[in-house]
Design a protein around this motif. Structure first.
Motif, PDB file in Angstrom:
ATOM      1  N   PRO A  43       0.823  -1.207   0.000  1.00 16.34           N
ATOM      2  CA  PRO A  43       0.000   0.000   0.000  1.00 16.34           C
ATOM      3  C   PRO A  43       0.858   1.259   0.000  1.00 16.34           C
ATOM      4  N   ILE A  44       0.455   2.257  -0.771  1.00 11.66           N
ATOM      5  CA  ILE A  44       1.276   3.456  -0.976  1.00 11.66           C
ATOM      6  C   ILE A  44       1.524   4.208   0.328  1.00 11.66           C
ATOM      7  N   PHE A  45       0.538   4.237   1.229  1.00 14.06           N
ATOM      8  CA  PHE A  45       0.724   4.957   2.492  1.00 14.06           C
ATOM      9  C   PHE A  45       1.653   4.193   3.431  1.00 14.06           C
ATOM     10  N   ASP A  46       1.717   2.864   3.296  1.00 14.83           N
ATOM     11  CA  ASP A  46       2.675   2.081   4.082  1.00 14.83           C
ATOM     12  C   ASP A  46       4.087   2.309   3.562  1.00 14.83           C
ATOM     13  N   LEU A  47       4.220   2.380   2.257  1.00 13.37           N
ATOM     14  CA  LEU A  47       5.531   2.532   1.625  1.00 13.37           C
ATOM     15  C   LEU A  47       6.242   3.789   2.087  1.00 13.37           C
ATOM     16  N   TYR A  48       5.486   4.857   2.269  1.00 13.81           N
ATOM     17  CA  TYR A  48       6.090   6.129   2.654  1.00 13.81           C
ATOM     18  C   TYR A  48       5.913   6.445   4.146  1.00 13.81           C
ATOM     19  N   GLY A  49       5.468   5.462   4.925  1.00 11.47           N
ATOM     20  CA  GLY A  49       5.350   5.652   6.369  1.00 11.47           C
ATOM     21  C   GLY A  49       4.235   6.591   6.780  1.00 11.47           C
ATOM     22  N   ILE A  50       3.270   6.813   5.887  1.00 11.21           N
ATOM     23  CA  ILE A  50       2.207   7.779   6.173  1.00 11.21           C
ATOM     24  C   ILE A  50       1.214   7.222   7.197  1.00 11.21           C
ATOM     25  N   GLU A  51       0.954   5.915   7.124  1.00  9.04           N
ATOM     26  CA  GLU A  51       0.023   5.311   8.096  1.00  9.04           C
ATOM     27  C   GLU A  51       0.525   5.513   9.531  1.00  9.04           C
ATOM     28  N   ASP A  52       1.829   5.314   9.731  1.00 11.90           N
ATOM     29  CA  ASP A  52       2.393   5.500  11.072  1.00 11.90           C
ATOM     30  C   ASP A  52       2.294   6.948  11.509  1.00 11.90           C
ATOM     31  N   GLU A  53       2.508   7.880  10.570  1.00 13.77           N
ATOM     32  CA  GLU A  53       2.415   9.303  10.899  1.00 13.77           C
ATOM     33  C   GLU A  53       0.984   9.684  11.292  1.00 13.77           C
ATOM     34  N   ILE A  54       0.004   9.097  10.625  1.00  9.18           N
ATOM     35  CA  ILE A  54      -1.397   9.379  10.960  1.00  9.18           C
ATOM     36  C   ILE A  54      -1.702   8.899  12.368  1.00  9.18           C
ATOM     37  N   GLU A  55      -1.198   7.699  12.722  1.00 11.49           N
ATOM     38  CA  GLU A  55      -1.409   7.186  14.077  1.00 11.49           C
ATOM     39  C   GLU A  55      -0.789   8.118  15.110  1.00 11.49           C
ATOM     40  N   ARG A  56       0.427   8.589  14.813  1.00 15.33           N
ATOM     41  CA  ARG A  56       1.091   9.498  15.764  1.00 15.33           C
ATOM     42  C   ARG A  56       0.361  10.829  15.864  1.00 15.33           C
ATOM     43  N   ALA A  57      -0.301  11.243  14.767  1.00 13.34           N
ATOM     44  CA  ALA A  57      -1.021  12.526  14.765  1.00 13.34           C
ATOM     45  C   ALA A  57      -2.297  12.466  15.606  1.00 13.34           C
ATOM     46  N   LEU A  58      -2.697  11.280  16.026  1.00 12.62           N
ATOM     47  CA  LEU A  58      -3.882  11.143  16.877  1.00 12.62           C
ATOM     48  C   LEU A  58      -3.507  11.025  18.357  1.00 12.62           C
ATOM     49  N   ALA A  59      -2.206  11.010  18.638  1.00 10.99           N
ATOM     50  CA  ALA A  59      -1.743  10.883  20.018  1.00 10.99           C
ATOM     51  C   ALA A  59      -1.662  12.255  20.683  1.00 10.99           C
TER      52      ALA A  59
END
Length: 481
Positions: free
Chosen positions: A257-273
């Motif tokens: 998945p494109i968002f996994d490839l660029y680490g975007i999914e992890d950044e979204i999770e951190r943005a909810l903390a």
């Protein structure tokens, strides 16, 4: 990066390898900003200088007198002298419904394209304040005047505003943009003339096309789309409106998945903390409430290498850059209070404020920043038009009802003791059954076992405990049997 699925669209803006903005749109909750409706005035409230408009939405929309079309040079008369109940009005959504509040609307319609914004309710010409070069502003002004003179009848009763993207655009591109807007406004007018009140007259573009229109500036390096169908639609859209971007649009067909490839999914999770760690070892704590957002800056484990003032100054400088990014990433709007670590040096305060302002320069949302207050706080505002990332993706915790805390097992134990006494006085029973969460039952059998035994002796009835794994930590039932 554009991630397209049938039910959800996500657009990520990455600058220098770092995620700066994330935009979401879901099929069941499409944003309304930019949509134009033929509405009907439901109620006029002179005391609030406002009216509620029935635009066919779930909740009535809010219209303030300042958003009514009128001559801006004249003082605003009372709203009941401008509109009346049951009157039909063409309105545009300028703020999405947030929480229990309905959408905010205006009669000052604007229709944007790539380089220009059409303002049918006013004539004249404007240029984005973000275009600071005076020679470029003069060039655009002369292009606008030339197009106006060459066109039959001129701009007439509509106005034009040059967007930031118009910087460097040639006269042909701007003229083509203007003709497109005039045709679009003509079609909107025809639909409105035959529509019934409460009808959608013009719908803004879907998110991925809107993002291309608004975010694709001259610095754009690449656009990667992970859907073949979306890729084709984007090419068709850009061939007419943004031909210079066509060669930069790529179809991503990788298995990952494109968002996994660029680490975007992890950044979204951190943005909810709540907590955001800084590279220096300090951290931010961000709390969003309905009234405002509070940002607290802490040194954490950062002790520095010189003196205390330099440590605090360095932490605050890093925090200023991180705060600007988090506001964009989380799409936080409204009133924001930043509690920087106290600085005694006025020059340090000035540099930290300047760093915050500079970091917000690339933010598309309008921001205003105040000076450091006597208490060491910085007040600022950021224009809010859509729901924040947290509001879009999260809901209030069912256990704490959004408070962020729940009662301790000890507190619940004492509530159970009081409830048992109330039940015994009201009802005849042989024994008492207590149903509670595992943590509460464990506390009653351990730390509060002596108190439980004394209570059994006092009420002269046995108390039985039953674990209910589905109960919230502060939920319990006391049943006389």
């Amino acid at each position: 990066m554009i991630n397209l699925t049938p039910r959800e669209t996500r657009v990520a803006l990455v600058e220098n390898g770092v995620l700066q903005e994330i935009h979401l749109e879901r099929a069941q909750r499409r944003g309304l900003v930019g949509n134009i409706y033929l509405g009907s005035v439901r109620r006029v409230l002179p005391g609030m200088q406002a009216a509620f408009i029935d635009a066919g939405l779930e909740r009535t929309a809010f219209l303030h007198v300042s958003d009514l079309q009128r001559d801006a040079s004249d003082p605003a008369p009372p709203i009941d002298q401008l509109i009346r109940e049951q009157q039909s009005l063409l309105v545009q959504v300028i703020k999405d419904p947030i929480g229990d509040k309905g959408a905010r609307v205006t009669t000052q319609i604007t229709v944007p394209s790539r380089y220009l914004v059409l303002t049918p309710s006013s004539c004249g010409m404007g240029i984005s304040a973000r275009i600071e070069d005076e020679s470029e502003r003069a060039r655009l002004r002369s292009i606008g005047q030339a197009i106006n003179e060459q066109s039959e009848g001129g701009i007439g009763q509509v106005g034009l505003i040059f967007r930031t993207a118009a910087e460097g655009a040639c006269a042909e591109e701007i003229s083509s943009d203007r003709e497109f807007l005039l045709r679009l406004w003509d079609s909107i007018g025809k639909r409105a003339a035959s529509a019934q009140p409460g009808t959608l007259v013009h719908e803004d573009l879907p998110l991925y096309q809107r993002a291309m229109r608004d975010l694709a500036n001259r610095d754009l390096e690449r656009v990667r789309v992970d859907s073949h169908e979306g890729y084709q639609r984007l090419l068709e859209f850009c061939s007419d409106l943004l031909p210079h971007t066509l060669e930069r649009i790529e179809l991503y067909s990788g298995e990952r998945p494109i968002f996994d490839l660029y680490g975007i999914e992890d950044e979204i999770e951190r943005a909810l903390a709540r907590r955001v760690d800084l590279k220096s070892g300090g951290h931010l704590v961000i709390d969003q409430t309905e009234a405002m957002t509070i940002v607290d800056v802490n040194t954490g484990g950062f002790v520095g290498h010189r003196n205390v003032d330099e440590t605090i100054f360095k932490t605050n400088l890093e925090a200023a850059q991180a705060i600007a990014r988090q506001l964009r990433l989380r799409n936080i709007g409204g009133i924001i209070i930043v509690d920087f670590i106290d600085m005694n040096d006025p020059e340090h305060q000035r540099q930290v404020l300047r760093a915050l302002e500079k970091s917000l320069d690339r933010d598309h949302a309008k921001t205003q920043i105040g000076e450091v207050s006597a208490l060491g706080l910085v007040e600022m505002t950021r224009k809010r038009t859509r729901e924040s990332l947290e509001q879009l993706t999260c809901q209030a915790c069912p256990n704490c009802d959004g408070r962020g805390t729940v009662k301790t097992a000890e507190t619940v134990s004492y509530e159970i003791f009081r409830e048992i006494l109330r039940e015994v006085r009201q009802f005849e029973s042989q024994r008492i059954m207590v149903l509670a969460a595992p943590s509460v039952v464990e506390t009653l059998l351990d730390e509060e076992s002596t108190g439980l035994a004394h209570l059994e002796e006092f009420i002269e009835r046995p108390i039985e405990l039953q674990v209910e794994t589905l109960y919230a930590p502060d939920q319990f039932d006391v049943i006389p049997v």
